[in-house]
Design a protein around this motif. Structure first.
Motif, PDB file in Angstrom:
ATOM      1  N   ASN A   1      -7.266 -10.879   2.019  1.00 26.57           N
ATOM      2  CA  ASN A   1      -7.948 -10.634   0.625  1.00 26.57           C
ATOM      3  C   ASN A   1      -7.913  -9.516  -0.080  1.00 26.57           C
ATOM      4  O   ASN A   1      -8.116  -9.309  -1.342  1.00 26.57           O
ATOM      5  CB  ASN A   1      -9.492 -11.213   0.760  1.00 26.57           C
ATOM      6  CG  ASN A   1     -10.252  -9.968   1.983  1.00 26.57           C
ATOM      7  OD1 ASN A   1      -9.396  -9.264   2.583  1.00 26.57           O
ATOM      8  ND2 ASN A   1     -11.501  -9.705   1.851  1.00 26.57           N
ATOM      9  N   GLU A   2      -7.314  -8.497   0.730  1.00 25.69           N
ATOM     10  CA  GLU A   2      -6.870  -7.243  -0.065  1.00 25.69           C
ATOM     11  C   GLU A   2      -5.763  -7.051  -0.948  1.00 25.69           C
ATOM     12  O   GLU A   2      -5.679  -6.530  -1.802  1.00 25.69           O
ATOM     13  CB  GLU A   2      -6.451  -6.043   1.119  1.00 25.69           C
ATOM     14  CG  GLU A   2      -7.645  -5.853   2.250  1.00 25.69           C
ATOM     15  CD  GLU A   2      -7.007  -5.092   3.213  1.00 25.69           C
ATOM     16  OE1 GLU A   2      -6.019  -4.530   3.377  1.00 25.69           O
ATOM     17  OE2 GLU A   2      -7.987  -4.764   4.331  1.00 25.69           O
ATOM     18  N   LEU A   3      -5.014  -8.420  -0.913  1.00 30.21           N
ATOM     19  CA  LEU A   3      -3.753  -8.326  -1.658  1.00 30.21           C
ATOM     20  C   LEU A   3      -4.150  -8.404  -3.092  1.00 30.21           C
ATOM     21  O   LEU A   3      -3.107  -7.669  -4.010  1.00 30.21           O
ATOM     22  CB  LEU A   3      -2.680  -9.183  -1.234  1.00 30.21           C
ATOM     23  CG  LEU A   3      -2.035  -9.225   0.179  1.00 30.21           C
ATOM     24  CD1 LEU A   3      -1.555 -10.577   0.835  1.00 30.21           C
ATOM     25  CD2 LEU A   3      -1.167  -8.110   0.079  1.00 30.21           C
ATOM     26  N   LYS A   4      -5.218  -9.084  -3.560  1.00 29.83           N
ATOM     27  CA  LYS A   4      -5.146  -9.245  -4.800  1.00 29.83           C
ATOM     28  C   LYS A   4      -5.272  -8.180  -5.581  1.00 29.83           C
ATOM     29  O   LYS A   4      -4.787  -7.999  -6.493  1.00 29.83           O
ATOM     30  CB  LYS A   4      -6.354 -10.377  -4.954  1.00 29.83           C
ATOM     31  CG  LYS A   4      -6.513 -10.812  -6.389  1.00 29.83           C
ATOM     32  CD  LYS A   4      -7.511 -12.024  -6.640  1.00 29.83           C
ATOM     33  CE  LYS A   4      -7.616 -12.619  -8.013  1.00 29.83           C
ATOM     34  NZ  LYS A   4      -8.353 -13.754  -8.004  1.00 29.83           N
TER      35      LYS A   4
ATOM     36  N   THR B   1       0.845  -1.207   0.014  1.00 30.54           N
ATOM     37  CA  THR B   1       0.078  -0.137   0.099  1.00 30.54           C
ATOM     38  C   THR B   1       0.807   1.324  -0.039  1.00 30.54           C
ATOM     39  O   THR B   1       0.544   2.265  -0.806  1.00 30.54           O
ATOM     40  CB  THR B   1      -0.771  -0.010   1.309  1.00 30.54           C
ATOM     41  OG1 THR B   1      -1.765  -1.187   1.080  1.00 30.54           O
ATOM     42  CG2 THR B   1      -1.794   1.278   1.269  1.00 30.54           C
ATOM     43  N   ILE B   2       1.905   1.319   0.764  1.00 30.34           N
ATOM     44  CA  ILE B   2       2.864   2.418   1.012  1.00 30.34           C
ATOM     45  C   ILE B   2       3.464   2.848  -0.439  1.00 30.34           C
ATOM     46  O   ILE B   2       3.598   4.009  -0.883  1.00 30.34           O
ATOM     47  CB  ILE B   2       3.794   2.142   1.906  1.00 30.34           C
ATOM     48  CG1 ILE B   2       3.078   2.310   3.358  1.00 30.34           C
ATOM     49  CG2 ILE B   2       4.844   3.456   2.050  1.00 30.34           C
ATOM     50  CD1 ILE B   2       2.238   3.459   3.739  1.00 30.34           C
ATOM     51  N   GLN B   3       3.923   1.522  -1.071  1.00 34.78           N
ATOM     52  CA  GLN B   3       4.621   1.788  -2.448  1.00 34.78           C
ATOM     53  C   GLN B   3       3.645   2.443  -3.234  1.00 34.78           C
ATOM     54  O   GLN B   3       3.861   3.101  -4.285  1.00 34.78           O
ATOM     55  CB  GLN B   3       5.104   0.492  -2.840  1.00 34.78           C
ATOM     56  CG  GLN B   3       5.831   0.811  -4.301  1.00 34.78           C
ATOM     57  CD  GLN B   3       6.406  -0.625  -4.761  1.00 34.78           C
ATOM     58  OE1 GLN B   3       6.873  -1.372  -3.938  1.00 34.78           O
ATOM     59  NE2 GLN B   3       7.137  -0.619  -6.004  1.00 34.78           N
ATOM     60  N   LEU B   4       2.228   1.719  -3.409  1.00 35.42           N
ATOM     61  CA  LEU B   4       1.159   2.282  -4.447  1.00 35.42           C
ATOM     62  C   LEU B   4       1.049   3.777  -4.256  1.00 35.42           C
ATOM     63  O   LEU B   4       0.849   4.607  -5.005  1.00 35.42           O
ATOM     64  CB  LEU B   4       0.155   1.445  -4.330  1.00 35.42           C
ATOM     65  CG  LEU B   4      -0.816   1.372  -5.389  1.00 35.42           C
ATOM     66  CD1 LEU B   4      -0.307   1.135  -6.614  1.00 35.42           C
ATOM     67  CD2 LEU B   4      -2.023   0.616  -5.052  1.00 35.42           C
TER      68      LEU B   4
ATOM     69  N   GLN C   1       9.479 -10.456  -4.994  1.00 37.89           N
ATOM     70  CA  GLN C   1       8.838 -10.253  -6.131  1.00 37.89           C
ATOM     71  C   GLN C   1       8.821  -8.706  -6.435  1.00 37.89           C
ATOM     72  O   GLN C   1       8.880  -8.280  -7.676  1.00 37.89           O
ATOM     73  CB  GLN C   1       7.377 -10.530  -5.895  1.00 37.89           C
ATOM     74  CG  GLN C   1       6.471 -10.551  -7.304  1.00 37.89           C
ATOM     75  CD  GLN C   1       5.131 -11.151  -6.947  1.00 37.89           C
ATOM     76  OE1 GLN C   1       4.552 -11.259  -5.869  1.00 37.89           O
ATOM     77  NE2 GLN C   1       4.297 -11.227  -8.218  1.00 37.89           N
ATOM     78  N   ARG C   2       8.420  -7.918  -5.534  1.00 36.65           N
ATOM     79  CA  ARG C   2       8.604  -6.298  -5.843  1.00 36.65           C
ATOM     80  C   ARG C   2       9.994  -6.041  -6.390  1.00 36.65           C
ATOM     81  O   ARG C   2      10.069  -5.254  -7.143  1.00 36.65           O
ATOM     82  CB  ARG C   2       8.369  -5.713  -4.597  1.00 36.65           C
ATOM     83  CG  ARG C   2       7.058  -5.592  -4.191  1.00 36.65           C
ATOM     84  CD  ARG C   2       6.436  -4.947  -2.857  1.00 36.65           C
ATOM     85  NE  ARG C   2       7.144  -3.895  -2.653  1.00 36.65           N
ATOM     86  CZ  ARG C   2       7.725  -3.375  -1.412  1.00 36.65           C
ATOM     87  NH1 ARG C   2       7.610  -4.093  -0.382  1.00 36.65           N
ATOM     88  NH2 ARG C   2       8.062  -1.819  -1.324  1.00 36.65           N
TER      89      ARG C   2
ATOM     90  N   LEU D   1      -0.287  -2.597  -8.592  1.00 39.11           N
ATOM     91  CA  LEU D   1       1.010  -2.218  -8.416  1.00 39.11           C
ATOM     92  C   LEU D   1       1.785  -2.934  -9.255  1.00 39.11           C
ATOM     93  O   LEU D   1       2.841  -2.139  -9.846  1.00 39.11           O
ATOM     94  CB  LEU D   1       1.452  -3.076  -6.882  1.00 39.11           C
ATOM     95  CG  LEU D   1       2.765  -2.657  -6.320  1.00 39.11           C
ATOM     96  CD1 LEU D   1       3.034  -1.089  -6.030  1.00 39.11           C
ATOM     97  CD2 LEU D   1       2.943  -3.605  -4.927  1.00 39.11           C
ATOM     98  N   PHE D   2       1.555  -4.275  -9.926  1.00 43.24           N
ATOM     99  CA  PHE D   2       2.152  -4.673 -10.943  1.00 43.24           C
ATOM    100  C   PHE D   2       1.468  -4.739 -12.124  1.00 43.24           C
ATOM    101  O   PHE D   2       0.507  -5.706 -12.724  1.00 43.24           O
ATOM    102  CB  PHE D   2       2.631  -6.275 -10.465  1.00 43.24           C
ATOM    103  CG  PHE D   2       3.208  -6.411  -9.228  1.00 43.24           C
ATOM    104  CD1 PHE D   2       4.316  -5.869  -9.026  1.00 43.24           C
ATOM    105  CD2 PHE D   2       2.640  -7.083  -8.075  1.00 43.24           C
ATOM    106  CE1 PHE D   2       5.018  -6.176  -7.782  1.00 43.24           C
ATOM    107  CE2 PHE D   2       3.277  -7.453  -7.067  1.00 43.24           C
ATOM    108  CZ  PHE D   2       4.530  -6.714  -6.614  1.00 43.24           C
TER     109      PHE D   2
END
Length: 580
Positions: free
Chosen positions: A205-208, A125-128, A255-256, A214-215
């Motif tokens: 579930n927020e990650l998807k 979230t911080i990166q986005l 992965q990031r 992000l990607f």
């Protein structure tokens, strides 16, 4: 920024914060940094400084170190706090609850930011949300600078750079984390880590949706894959264990880094899969059972309340609100084994080894990152942005710094003539022998964690009989003591004479036997130690079980005897060797 502090630690009164303060106190003396601490209560800040002074032996911390009162519920106090420093180390978690206001304050005050977060939702979230702002303001924000997930991220990046220099094309890297700890007297994990895990899994579930934003590009990973079951048994360099997928933030962070390397540096992305080492199938069953209960209870409010109210019950005693004792932390260590598969089907082995990763190790890692921001800012990939540890520090001297702080990154796997010596009961790495071959062999024995040289052996050139000089560091007299190991052939036995500190020992191996005994020459019936070659060594790297029955001599004497025997009986065989 010239009048600012160099480093400020926020969350100083927390459990991990105490260790970070103590590490900062040591490094401030070494580097001449001006530093401070921040938290909600002035009196508690003075107390933790006094505790740090007692532990480190550094006097006058309470009067020489600045203290700042700040609270995550008061945004202006956070901005004022950040305006006092060049680098902020944020130890306040769970970060999904308390982290974002601190990042916002750093951006507003133009202060570099480091945290020890292991929560993928927060990190991504911080990166986005803040990467563009950080670039505009030329502020560096680096999360996950502790156990989660600097070790995996920096390790994978170091391997990538090494393989690039040697023209190896990587297809896949697997990591296997082992935590080595004695029987803990007060748990192994502090409640704050448990709390972050509870909320993290509840909101998984927020990650998807986050990752879709992000990607934006799909990475062209290698098609080289290894089909694995979710839980499997494996053997690496003669050491067998069960492996289960590692549930932390390592995969997310690496992965990031791969996405950054591909989109910004035009580097081929590497597929990465982290695992956790389990010593037995019974331990796997226990982990699966408690993991299932944990996962189930995070799905509803009452279950979460139970997990947070009774952490010891739902973790089999591993989690406590007090956290592990200092003795438990001092005796703990970790090793992360990296298995790298190349496109031409080669397999490389690396190991990242260090002290207790949760608290002592995390304090060293996070302060090391702060030092890199201050000392090697020009080696960062850009003047500002949100980065992973490997993106930010992969081209700095952070790895060399860590190797001076008790960590070791063993490159290119176990070479011929190298031993790893483990405690058989706890599977903890005790020593490592590193050899250099020429006409003769020279080898140094290092004690872990810390990689402190404690002995060495130098084989003298001899066409027929084995002959070697040894030296062992005597910790009582603080000096090196020399000795010798030589070979003889009486009465159809293989016999070696060991001389050390006016003592004469006999090492004897009978033909057609796997057992070798070490005795006192004057009392030949008195067995001091016994080593047995494992049957698996017929087809696998050599593995010995060593039993020492007396403390009359340093254990390293017997380890050097194993090395001498192994070398002499395999002079023309350059296989990978493990000692146990």
């Amino acid at each position: 920024m010239s009048k600012r502090l160099d480093v400020l630690i926020f969350g100083a009164t927390g459990y991990t914060g105490q260790y970070v303060i103590e590490e900062m106190a040591r490094k401030a003396n070494q580097f001449g940094f001006k530093w401070g601490i921040a938290g909600r209560t002035a009196n508690k800040l003075k107390q933790v400084l006094q505790e740090a002074s007692n532990v480190t032996g550094i006097e006058n911390l309470t009067s020489n170190v600045d203290t700042i009162v700040a609270n995550v519920t008061n945004q202006q106090s956070l901005i004022d706090m950040c305006a006092h420093t060049k680098v902020l180390v944020n130890c306040v978690g769970p970060y999904r609850h308390y982290g974002e206001p601190v990042v916002q304050a750093c951006l507003q005050a133009r202060t570099h930011y480091i945290d020890i977060c292991g929560e993928p939702q927060f990190l991504e979230t911080i990166q986005l949300k803040y990467d563009s702002q950080a670039q505009e303001r030329e502020i560096t924000i680096v999360g996950s600078c502790g156990l989660d997930s600097l070790i995996a991220d920096l390790g994978a990046e170091t391997i990538r750079q090494e393989c690039e220099q040697n023209n190896f094309e990587i297809a896949l890297i697997e990591s296997y984390l082992a935590l080595n700890a004695p029987q803990a007297t007060r748990g192994l994990i502090h409640f704050a880590t448990w709390e972050a895990a509870v909320y993290g899994l509840h909101h998984a579930n927020e990650l998807k949706a986050l990752r879709r934003k992000l990607f934006e590009q799909k990475l062209p990973y290698s098609k080289h894959k290894i089909e694995r079951k979710s839980i499997f048994k494996t053997t690496i360099q003669g050491k067998s264990f069960w492996a289960v997928p590692f549930p932390g933030s390592d995969k997310s962070v690496v992965q990031r880094t791969q996405y950054f390397n591909y989109t910004k540096l035009n580097k081929k992305p590497i597929r990465f899969q982290p695992y956790f080492q389990m010593p037995s199938f019974i331990s796997v069953v226990k982990l699966v059972f408690f993991g299932f209960i944990f996962s189930l209870f995070t799905k509803f409010k009452l279950g979460m309340q139970c997990l947070l109210k009774f952490p010891g019950l739902f973790s089999a005693g591993f989690v406590t609100k007090e956290g592990p004792t200092r003795t438990d932390c001092a005796q703990a260590s970790f090793n992360m084994t990296f298995v790298t598969y190349t496109e031409d089907n080669q397999k490389l082995i690396h190991e990242f080894i260090g002290p207790d990763p949760g608290y002592i190790g995390t304090s060293k890692l996070s302060i090391g990152c702060a030092i890199m921001l201050l000392k090697e800012n020009d080696r960062l990939p850009a003047q500002g942005g949100v980065f992973t540890p490997a993106e930010a520090f992969g081209r700095t001297s952070l790895m060399k710094y860590l190797e001076k702080e008790g960590f070791s990154f063993i490159r290119n796997g176990f070479k011929a003539g190298e031993f790893s010596i483990y405690d058989q009961s706890s599977n903890t790495l005790l020593y490592r022998l590193e050899s250099r071959y020429g006409i003769t062999q020279t080898a140094d024995l290092y004690a872990y964690p810390g990689k402190q040289m404690v002995a060495s052996i130098r084989n003298l050139w001899s066409p027929f009989l084995y002959d070697a000089e040894i030296q062992v560091f005597d910790t009582i007299f603080n000096q090196w003591i020399f000795g010798r190991i030589t070979q003889a052939f009486p009465n159809y036995t293989f016999r070696y004479n060991i001389q050390y500190a006016n003592r004469r020992l006999i090492m004897e191996h009978r033909p057609f036997s796997l057992t070798t005994e070490i005795r006192n020459e004057q009392s030949s019936n008195y067995v001091l130690a016994q080593m047995k070659l494992s049957l698996s060594s017929i087809i696998l790297p050599n593995k010995y079980d060593l039993q020492v029955y007396t403390n009359e001599l340093p254990d390293v004497i017997y380890l050097l005897a194993v090395v001498a025997y192994d070398y002499d009986n395999g002079r023309n065989r350059r296989s990978v060797q493990n000692g146990k």
